[in-house]
Design an enzyme around this catalytic site. Structure first.
Site, PDB file in Angstrom:
ATOM      1  N   ASP A  46      33.163 134.098  15.363  1.00 27.38           N
ATOM      2  CA  ASP A  46      33.774 133.231  16.375  1.00 27.38           C
ATOM      3  C   ASP A  46      34.054 134.024  17.647  1.00 27.38           C
ATOM      4  O   ASP A  46      34.814 135.012  17.635  1.00 27.38           O
ATOM      5  CB  ASP A  46      35.074 132.630  15.826  1.00 27.38           C
ATOM      6  CG  ASP A  46      35.644 131.583  16.757  1.00 27.38           C
ATOM      7  OD1 ASP A  46      35.311 130.405  16.592  1.00 27.38           O
ATOM      8  OD2 ASP A  46      36.414 131.966  17.659  1.00 27.38           O
TER       9      ASP A  46
ATOM     10  N   CYS B 168      71.965 116.891  -0.911  1.00 25.63           N
ATOM     11  CA  CYS B 168      70.886 117.678  -0.284  1.00 25.63           C
ATOM     12  C   CYS B 168      69.537 116.982  -0.319  1.00 25.63           C
ATOM     13  O   CYS B 168      68.578 117.488   0.266  1.00 25.63           O
ATOM     14  CB  CYS B 168      70.778 119.048  -0.952  1.00 25.63           C
ATOM     15  SG  CYS B 168      70.068 119.039  -2.629  1.00 25.63           S
TER      16      CYS B 168
ATOM     17  N   CYS C 277      68.793 120.005  -7.463  1.00 27.20           N
ATOM     18  CA  CYS C 277      68.972 120.220  -6.025  1.00 27.20           C
ATOM     19  C   CYS C 277      67.858 121.083  -5.456  1.00 27.20           C
ATOM     20  O   CYS C 277      67.093 121.721  -6.182  1.00 27.20           O
ATOM     21  CB  CYS C 277      70.304 120.934  -5.750  1.00 27.20           C
ATOM     22  SG  CYS C 277      71.772 120.094  -6.368  1.00 27.20           S
TER      23      CYS C 277
END
Length: 506
Positions: free
Chosen positions: A450, A66, A32
């Site tokens: 930048d 699930c 699961c």
């Protein structure tokens, strides 16, 4: 994490760890996701696995409740630059299905035996098993969302034969393909269906992500940069749809993604000329929308900085967009050198109109595929309103992509690629770093020069002096820090940062 903390995550059904690990129960033979709503098993009956393939290889079948094969990918593979991380990115691209283990090893620069040994040692599954788990997931999606015949689905998912397809589905899901199709989840289940049944020619997907998702900021980013002919964004903020063309290994495709996020997924529709491209197309869309990110880990690290903490709380779940086509992103990065975003977008549209490949039939505003590097390596590019020096850079870059001097596939060595880019005339640190961040999906890039990042820092009240040293505390999530500064508001309120209900994990 250790096994005790993993078990605590299972006991609390913590969805933050879906995809980061899986657990299996010896008394039921089922594996699961951590957030499975079933009754928590006793600790002595639980085993943990890093991948679904490892659980399957140990004889466990997927939980029907699930759907552990539908979780987001682990953010670890994007952060890691070693051979295992690179291999996982290539396997998700479908390289093993198309080129075999030998092809995977050749791309990584290792022998097939070395790759097999490293993956088995760390993940408990080799490349064939990992690719097999991915094929099974693709087959389940097609079984539960299309009316295709089982034989068509088998080959579209990458299986070598219908018998192999039947055996794998029965082993992983404990159902025959017909039974798995009949067991398509309904709308009332906790995790929702894979997607509603498709119309002919359209494959609906629900692309899972973990944690909060700042969809508005990501769609704003894409809308500002959408290149005419290959991309479009329609609708009003909050209900927009992003559409773009895709050049895929076996044909062309169009992807549509809705901004309105469900409870842990984005709705996507794929139009493919070849169903064999489903896995590759979905993975490229996932990279573009950064759906395998771990926003909890990012927030925990960045909140240690007081200025970033306010920005993180303002935009929880902010993503760092990737690229569906690395070569395209590299070309567009050169087009955007020393010009505004709008000007770069205009140049991109002119390039597509002059050198792009026309779709057999236009799909609304989508008319072309982006040009291949081969199409640009010797092109005059006089249709573009840009200096000859930058046209020469485009040709140099395209030639390097064609002859393999620069490699931008999902498993590329990021350091080697950046060095190769910097060795090309006209490619500087900003362009090489931007390509590394988006085309190669590196979450830890810092563009110190930048202008927009520095402006965002000033707006947020962060000192720009000594940025490189300050940013060491943001590793390995510096790309996300930059996106927070790019999205910093014009005025950032001073004072204590707002409280948040997000937890940072067990």
């Amino acid at each position: 994490m250790n096994e005790d903390s993993r078990y605590e995550a299972v006991r609390s059904r913590d969805a933050r760890f879906d995809g980061a690990f899986f657990f299996a129960v010896s008394t039921t033979g089922i594996y699961c996701r951590p957030s499975c709503p079933a009754t928590t098993p006793r600790r002595r009956n639980v085993a943990f696995f890093p991948t679904a393939a490892a659980a399957q290889g140990s004889g466990f079948r997927a939980c029907r409740r699930c759907r552990p094969d539908a979780v987001p990918g682990s953010a670890e593979w994007n952060a890691r630059a070693d051979v295992v991380g690179r291999a996982m990115r290539l396997i998700s691209e479908g390289v093993v299905d198309r080129e075999g283990v030998a092809g995977l090893a050749a791309r990584l620069g290792y022998s097939a035996r070395q790759v097999q040994r490293q993956l088995n040692a760390e993940l408990g599954a080799g490349p064939v098993a990992l690719a097999r788990a991915q094929r099974a997931h693709t087959a389940r999606v097609l079984l539960q969302t299309t009316a295709l015949q089982a034989a068509e689905i088998a080959f579209a998912a990458g299986f070598a034969s219908v018998r192999q397809f039947n055996d794998t589905i029965k082993e992983i899901y404990a159902l025959t393909p017909s039974e798995l199709r009949a067991a398509r989840p309904g709308k009332g289940t906790r995790f929702g269906p894979v997607a509603p049944p498709s119309t002919p020619g359209v494959l609906p997907l629900r692309l899972a992500f973990r944690g909060p998702y700042a969809a508005r900021q990501l769609f704003d980013h894409l809308q500002r940069r959408a290149v005419t002919g290959i991309e479009e964004v329609s609708g009003e903020p909050g209900a927009r749809t992003y559409r773009r063309t895709l050049r895929l290994p076996h044909g062309a495709g169009i992807a549509e993604v809705d901004e309105a996020a469900g409870d842990g997924w984005l709705d996507c529709r794929l139009h493919l000329s070849e169903l064999r491209d489903l896995t590759t197309a979905s993975q490229r869309v996932r990279r573009l929308f950064d759906l395998d990110a771990d926003p909890y880990a990012v927030a925990e690290r960045l909140r240690a900085d007081d200025v970033l903490a306010r920005l993180v709380d303002r935009h929880p779940g902010l993503r760092s967009p990737g690229a569906p086509a690395p070569d395209e992103l590299a070309v567009r990065a050169v087009l955007g050198q020393q010009v505004s975003v709008a000007a770069g977008r205009t140049l991109g549209g002119a390039l597509v109109a002059a050198y792009g490949e026309s779709l057999p039939e236009p799909a609304g505003a989508l008319t072309h595929l982006f040009p291949r590097p081969d199409d640009l390596a010797q092109a005059a590019l006089t249709e573009l309103g840009m200096p000859e020096s930058r046209r020469a850079t485009l040709r140099t870059l395209s030639t390097a992509l064609v002859d393999g001097t620069v490699v931008l596939d999902a498993g590329a060595d990021r350091d080697e690629t950046e060095r190769a880019l910097l060795g090309l005339r006209g490619i500087g640190p900003w362009t090489a770093g931007y390509i590394r961040m988006r085309a190669l999906g590196d979450p830890d890039v810092l563009l110190t020069g930048d202008v927009a990042v520095l402006a965002g820092m000033r707006r947020a009240g962060a000192p720009t002096a000594g940025l490189r040293e300050r940013a060491n505390a943001w590793r390995p999530w510096r790309s996300y820090a930059m996106h927070h500064f790019w999205n910093a508001p014009v005025t950032e309120p001073a004072g204590p940062r707002p409280t948040t209900t997000e937890s940072t994990g067990p």
